[in-house]
Enzyme design. Structure first.
Site, PDB file in Angstrom:
ATOM      1  N   ASP A  78       0.712  -1.060  -0.075  1.00  0.00           N
ATOM      2  CA  ASP A  78       0.074   0.020   0.051  1.00  0.00           C
ATOM      3  C   ASP A  78       0.801   1.087   0.103  1.00  0.00           C
ATOM      4  OD1 ASP A  78       0.704  -0.874   2.762  1.00  0.00           O
ATOM      5  OD2 ASP A  78      -0.760   0.639   3.506  1.00  0.00           O
ATOM      6  N   GLU A 143       0.141  -1.090   5.608  1.00  0.00           N
ATOM      7  CA  GLU A 143       1.041  -0.754   6.515  1.00  0.00           C
ATOM      8  C   GLU A 143       1.020   0.612   6.799  1.00  0.00           C
ATOM      9  OE1 GLU A 143       5.032   0.795   7.840  1.00  0.00           O
ATOM     10  OE2 GLU A 143       4.015   1.351   6.060  1.00  0.00           O
TER      11      GLU A 143
HETATM   12 ZN   LIG Z   1       6.718   2.184   3.989  1.00  0.00          ZN
END
Ligand SMILES: [Zn+2]
Length: 397
Positions: A78, A143
């Site tokens: 992401d 994340e």
């Molecule tokens: Zn990162």
């Protein structure tokens, strides 16, 4: 000693670059990684990984070999959003290459690490993996929203616990071995509302918060630096209040705290530190650590507290020694050691789960979340060489 890792990596440079351009061209905000994960899976299959699976959270796990000793290369898929498009010199999803530099959102943070580790898997495949080793290349999710959540899931639900994890976030090709932790807290004060024409009848929750705000600003100045990660910090990132009307005394006030944690600072010490402020006690304010509970792209919700522990792998740990050896093997020179300023999935692997973790990756931390994000093609090649050497060095350490 310099082996042929770098020569082998240069041979796949064109394919590696084309793959990197492909994944830059697929936008992948947190919880919207499905399309990019599908593209990376296709590449792992093309590179002849032994097994490629997507777990219920949506993390992609590519496996090579089946030895008892497991090493994982982790990269999150992401990215953050583009921000103000006028600050970009080119389309953030162009994947343009100019003078050996590849541009686009996620090029530094961190599709470069993903592309290089996926191709390192291909190189390990060709070279042959040591008998007692399994290589996992994980392309993980969410994340940017909640660092480490994917690895809490992979370890606790998928039951995967590597002996060593290498986080492939940007390190400017240095070997990193730690970073500060962080947590999010709220402090809440309660008041008593009444008509705004006669405030003396009520208790204003905003006024109760005023002393707390001053105490927190002073607390930030007092926090002590601790080697090697420096000083923790605390700052107020938001304030909000409630009231029955804009013509009434506020009956509730909440501040949101961003707390960065250095060595020795934990969730418990940080909550206690706020609770013991004289202003917090006087106002009988409450302190809460916040929760994260946002569904992944597969619609799986895996709630966790917004506490991301500090971690440091000792310089004499076998994992760091393997990384230093891998650097010698790949490049014939000594690695530089360091620490990240930002936070990574290692808050879970090292901080929560106690799995030895190190970092090495293409690109520079300063381009993360910035306009005109970029990575050197040479960094992609060198990272692929390093990860390939790391598998061999891991087998010997
Ligand atoms: Zn990162």
């Amino acid at each position: 000693m310099k082996d042929n890792y770098l020569i082998d990596a240069r041979e796949i440079a064109a394919d590696l670059t084309a793959f990197m351009q492909d994944i830059i061209r697929i936008p992948s905000l947190s919880s919207q990684e499905g399309a990019v994960i599908a593209r990376i899976r296709e590449e792992m299959q093309k590179l002849d990984y032994d097994e490629v699976t997507i777990d219920p959270m949506g993390n992609l796990i590519g496996r090579i070999g089946c030895g008892a000793r497991v090493i994982a290369l982790d990269g999150h898929t992401d990215t953050v959003d583009v921000g103000d498009p006028s600050l970009w010199d080119r389309n953030p999803f162009s994947g343009d290459v100019e003078d050996g530099i590849l541009y686009g959102r996620g090029s530094s943070d961190m599709k470069g690490g993903v592309a290089s580790s996926v191709y390192a898997g291909g190189l390990v495949r060709k070279r042959g993996i040591p008998d007692d080793v399994t290589l996992l290349v994980t392309a993980t999710v969410q994340e940017e929203d909640c660092d480490g959540l994917c690895w809490q899931y992979i370890a606790n639900e998928d039951g995967i616990r590597p002996e060593l994890v290498c986080i492939t976030e940007p390190t400017s090709l240095r070997v990193y071995r730690g970073h500060r932790g962080r947590m999010e807290m709220e402090v809440h004060t309660s008041g008593l509302s009444c008509h705004g024409s006669a405030p003396e009848r009520g208790i204003n929750a905003v006024y109760k918060m005023a002393n707390i705000i001053a105490d927190i600003e002073a607390l930030n100045e007092r926090l002590e630096p601790r080697e090697p990660l420096g000083k923790g910090t605390v700052t107020i990132s938001e304030i909000r209040s409630t009231s029955p009307s804009l013509c009434a005394v506020a009956d509730g006030c909440t501040i949101h705290l961003d707390r960065r944690l250095t060595i020795g600072e934990t969730e418990a010490t940080s909550v206690a530190e706020i609770e013991s402020l004289p202003s917090v006690q006087a106002a009988q304010a409450t302190v809460t650590v916040l929760d994260y509970a946002v569904p992944s792209y597969t619609d799986l919700t895996y709630p966790t507290r917004k506490y991301y522990p500090t971690w440091e792998t000792p310089v004499d740990h076998g994992g760091v020694r393997a990384a230093l050896a891998a650097h010698q093997m790949a490049f014939g020179e000594e690695a530089e050691l360091g620490f990240w300023v930002f936070s990574t999935n290692a808050v879970a692997t090292a901080g929560m789960l106690g799995i030895p973790t190190i970092g090495f990756g293409p690109g520079h931390e300063k381009f993360a979340h910035a306009p005109n994000e970029q990575v050197e093609i040479e960094h992609l090649i060198r990272s692929a060489a390093f990860y390939t050497a790391l598998v061999d060095a891991f087998a010997k350490h």
